[in-house]
Design an enzyme around this catalytic site. Structure first.
Site, PDB file in Angstrom:
ATOM      1  N   THR A   1      45.724  42.415  47.778  1.00 16.62           N
ATOM      2  CA  THR A   1      45.047  43.085  46.662  1.00 16.62           C
ATOM      3  C   THR A   1      45.600  44.482  46.388  1.00 16.62           C
ATOM      4  O   THR A   1      44.951  45.286  45.724  1.00 16.62           O
ATOM      5  CB  THR A   1      43.542  43.202  46.958  1.00 16.62           C
ATOM      6  OG1 THR A   1      43.369  43.903  48.211  1.00 16.62           O
ATOM      7  CG2 THR A   1      42.888  41.837  47.042  1.00 16.62           C
TER       8      THR A   1
ATOM      9  N   GLY B   1      47.118  47.467  44.690  1.00 15.50           N
ATOM     10  CA  GLY B   1      47.337  47.815  43.293  1.00 15.50           C
ATOM     11  C   GLY B   1      46.201  47.466  42.349  1.00 15.50           C
ATOM     12  O   GLY B   1      46.329  47.651  41.134  1.00 15.50           O
ATOM     13  N   THR B   2      45.068  47.011  42.871  1.00 14.37           N
ATOM     14  CA  THR B   2      43.984  46.586  41.977  1.00 14.37           C
ATOM     15  C   THR B   2      43.459  47.731  41.121  1.00 14.37           C
ATOM     16  O   THR B   2      43.210  47.552  39.925  1.00 14.37           O
ATOM     17  CB  THR B   2      42.814  45.979  42.772  1.00 14.37           C
ATOM     18  OG1 THR B   2      42.460  46.866  43.837  1.00 14.37           O
ATOM     19  CG2 THR B   2      43.182  44.630  43.341  1.00 14.37           C
ATOM     20  N   GLY B   3      43.266  48.906  41.723  1.00 20.92           N
ATOM     21  CA  GLY B   3      42.712  50.029  40.963  1.00 20.92           C
ATOM     22  C   GLY B   3      43.635  50.501  39.859  1.00 20.92           C
ATOM     23  O   GLY B   3      43.202  50.734  38.721  1.00 20.92           O
ATOM     24  N   CYS B   4      44.913  50.645  40.187  1.00 20.75           N
ATOM     25  CA  CYS B   4      45.904  51.044  39.188  1.00 20.75           C
ATOM     26  C   CYS B   4      45.965  50.017  38.057  1.00 20.75           C
ATOM     27  O   CYS B   4      46.010  50.373  36.867  1.00 20.75           O
ATOM     28  CB  CYS B   4      47.288  51.151  39.819  1.00 20.75           C
ATOM     29  SG  CYS B   4      47.397  52.202  41.266  1.00 20.75           S
TER      30      CYS B   4
ATOM     31  N   LYS C   1      33.237  50.874  40.493  1.00 15.90           N
ATOM     32  CA  LYS C   1      33.804  49.618  40.995  1.00 15.90           C
ATOM     33  C   LYS C   1      33.171  49.274  42.337  1.00 15.90           C
ATOM     34  O   LYS C   1      33.351  50.001  43.307  1.00 15.90           O
ATOM     35  CB  LYS C   1      35.328  49.752  41.124  1.00 15.90           C
ATOM     36  CG  LYS C   1      36.018  50.062  39.792  1.00 15.90           C
ATOM     37  CD  LYS C   1      37.517  50.190  39.934  1.00 15.90           C
ATOM     38  CE  LYS C   1      37.914  51.361  40.794  1.00 15.90           C
ATOM     39  NZ  LYS C   1      39.373  51.648  40.733  1.00 15.90           N
TER      40      LYS C   1
END
Length: 270
Positions: A208, A210-213, A177
């Site tokens: 932003t 929580g984007t990875g989860c 990412k």
């Protein structure tokens, strides 16, 4: 006469009391994308828009019992991992996933959006040698891939080197990412033989959390529906881009992405 039910997706992760990341983000994503979300809690955090004020790891026996309870009775079509915090938990979860006939999305969470450590340094080797080998897709950001491989990415060319280094640990696919690079939000998905570059405009929205989860959970939802890895990742990227665009202020710090944006997209306001 029972009705058909949506695919079952299991998240193995920590709780975010602020509701923006962790188990809470995972379950919201799973609902929004038409799957049945289930959870194995690995840790409890005191967390809000400003950061993580405390974290308490659950005992290994509690994590194993939750996993067996769900998988043995209900079954799963995909598993996603998040915060695992310690080497002992990493190795336990890797063993459980290795014995489960379902694709696994491994999000090797190292730090929170605010820079708070969520994985002990002593657990990195267990992630490399135990967890990554059972991954269908591993989804590190640039900081996490540097922790795991030593490759520091400063350009798109560096993403190829990082992906190659990550694949040496055994995941079938690597999703690097590149959101921390300047310019477009670009990610690289590769299995070492084929490459998929996923691009989206960089959005002017600081909320932003929580984007990875959310991305990892969305990928797991696609895999549970029978999508190929490239299809699942492409759909997940589109969902997360919309969630970031709709992110909103919450508290005094970084607000969350909006997991419900797609549900309201075609619904006129009351």
């Amino acid at each position: 006469m029972s009705r058909p039910h949506p695919p079952n997706v299991l998240t193995v992760a920590g709780s975010d009391s602020g509701g923006g990341a962790g188990i809470q983000a995972d379950l919201k994503t799973m609902l929004a994308l038409g799957t049945h979300g289930m959870s194995v809690l690995t840790a409890v955090t005191a967390q809000n828009s400003l950061g993580v004020q405390g974290a308490w790891e659950l005992p290994v026996d509690a994590v194993r019992a939750q996993y067996r309870s769900v998988v043995d009775d209900i079954g799963v079509q995909a598993v996603k991992t998040g915060m695992l915090s310690s080497a002992e938990l990493v190795e336990t979860v890797a063993e459980l996933i290795g014995g489960t006939d379902a694709p696994a999305v491994i999000d090797p969470v190292g730090v929170s959006k605010h820079g708070d450590a969520l994985l002990a340094a002593s657990a990195l080797d267990s992630v490399r040698t135990k967890l990554l080998p059972v991954a269908t897709v591993a989804t590190p950001n640039l900081d996490e891939v540097a922790q795991l491989t030593g490759v520091r990415v400063e350009s798109e060319a560096g993403m190829r080197r990082a992906a190659a280094a990550l694949l040496e640990f055994g995941p079938r696919w690597a999703l690097i990412k590149g959101g921390h690079l300047p310019g477009e939000a670009v990610d690289l998905l590769t299995d070492g033989a084929e490459e998929h570059w996923l691009r989206a405009p960089r959005l002017d929205n600081r909320h932003t959390h929580g984007t990875g989860c959310t991305l990892a959970s969305a990928i797991a939802c696609g895999l549970a529906k029978g999508r190929s890895v490239p299809e699942a990742v492409t759909e997940a990227k589109e969902y997360v881009t919309g969630a970031i665009a709709a992110g909103f202020a919450l508290g005094g710090g970084i607000g969350p992405v909006d997991h419900g944006w797609a549900l309201r997209r075609d619904t006129p306001e009351a």
